[in-house]
Design an enzyme around this catalytic site. Sequence first.
Site, PDB file in Angstrom:
ATOM      1  N   LYS A  56      36.902 -22.187  49.216  1.00  0.00           N
ATOM      2  CA  LYS A  56      36.841 -21.228  50.337  1.00  0.00           C
ATOM      3  C   LYS A  56      35.762 -21.664  51.329  1.00  0.00           C
ATOM      4  O   LYS A  56      35.967 -21.620  52.543  1.00  0.00           O
ATOM      5  CB  LYS A  56      36.571 -19.817  49.799  1.00  0.00           C
ATOM      6  N   GLN A 100      34.009 -12.314  44.448  1.00  0.00           N
ATOM      7  CA  GLN A 100      34.956 -13.073  43.623  1.00  0.00           C
ATOM      8  C   GLN A 100      35.177 -12.369  42.278  1.00  0.00           C
ATOM      9  O   GLN A 100      34.217 -12.074  41.561  1.00  0.00           O
ATOM     10  CB  GLN A 100      34.424 -14.501  43.403  1.00  0.00           C
ATOM     11  N   ASP A 123      39.310  -9.439  51.453  1.00  0.00           N
ATOM     12  CA  ASP A 123      40.286  -9.587  50.360  1.00  0.00           C
ATOM     13  C   ASP A 123      41.278  -8.424  50.372  1.00  0.00           C
ATOM     14  O   ASP A 123      42.264  -8.436  49.623  1.00  0.00           O
ATOM     15  CB  ASP A 123      39.562  -9.622  49.000  1.00  0.00           C
TER      16      ASP A 123
END
Length: 288
Positions: A56, A100, A123
């Site tokens: 990322k 994450q 997200d």
Amino acid sequence: MNGSARIIDGKAVAAAVRAEIAGAAAAFNEAYGRPPGLATILVGDDPASDVYVTSKHKACSETGIAGEDHRLPATTTSAELSELIAQLNGRDDVDGILLQLPLPDGLDDAQLTELIDPAKDVDGLTAANAGRVVQGRDALVPCTPSGVMRLLAHIGAELEGAEAVVVGRSNLVGRPVASLLLAENATVTTCHSRTRDLGAVCRRADVLVACVGSPGIVTGDMIKPGAIVIDVGTTRGADGLQGDVVFDEALKVASAITPVPGGVGPMTIACLLANTMKAAQSRAAVAV
Ligand code: NAP
């Protein structure tokens, strides 16, 4: 139909999205005197998560997005993580925050994700964004479902009135994919582990999206001739990455199909960059 399906090139579509975002990020920098910013938080030392977060950041730097990489030990407490999220929520130069998952044992994924400002939730996993997706409203849409929809748009899939079947109902993939297909006026059925006759339901699909994580669960005889098949599944095995669909069988029946790897996978990070850009633009517009 008994031929060879079109193979949807996710790498090429993702590259086009990335190029578009690079242009938008440069324009943003010019207009606001700073690049769009993405902060990631990785707790613990799960090797797969480490690989994801590292890629990322690579993608951010290639696109002109300022990445900030917070790595915390597995012993981090809920209070410490909450404090970091609060700090990042308050920072003007941070447009996106990515926590994450999964978090190490003892930390609650859903509860801590919920602390992210929905305007920075790139997200798309907070209840605010998930709810907006269900309601068909503008939202920061989860990255993989967003990638699925971009691939369908890329091939010009006719979704209005189409029978769409989604196999899987996770908050991360299946549920939002079903909502996004519904928003495009498809007639959507969601299958899961308690579905009685998976094959019979799948055979109805003009658009079949498999997001299970069970290699080969979708066989050729479960695919309607001419269907579009999107394989989200990725399971790492001895032979590398495997999808949910028996690719060789599907190739003979479907009209279009995503390969694994090289289909949906590359779209996920591209859509994360797109979400970061969208968050930056929305926040800048509110600030004016
Ligand atoms: P998940 O949370 O484990 O969800 C799997 C879903 O599949 C569940 O809803 C489950 O049903 C359903 N399922 C399990 N067995 C089934 C069966 N026999 N028949 C029908 N449905 C069944 O997984 P996820 O996070 O959604 O991820 C799904 C797959 O996508 C995984 O392989 C993951 O690695 C992959 N993935 C790929 C990307 C990418 O970038 N390419 C991104 C995210 C995920 P229940 O709800 O009833 O348990």
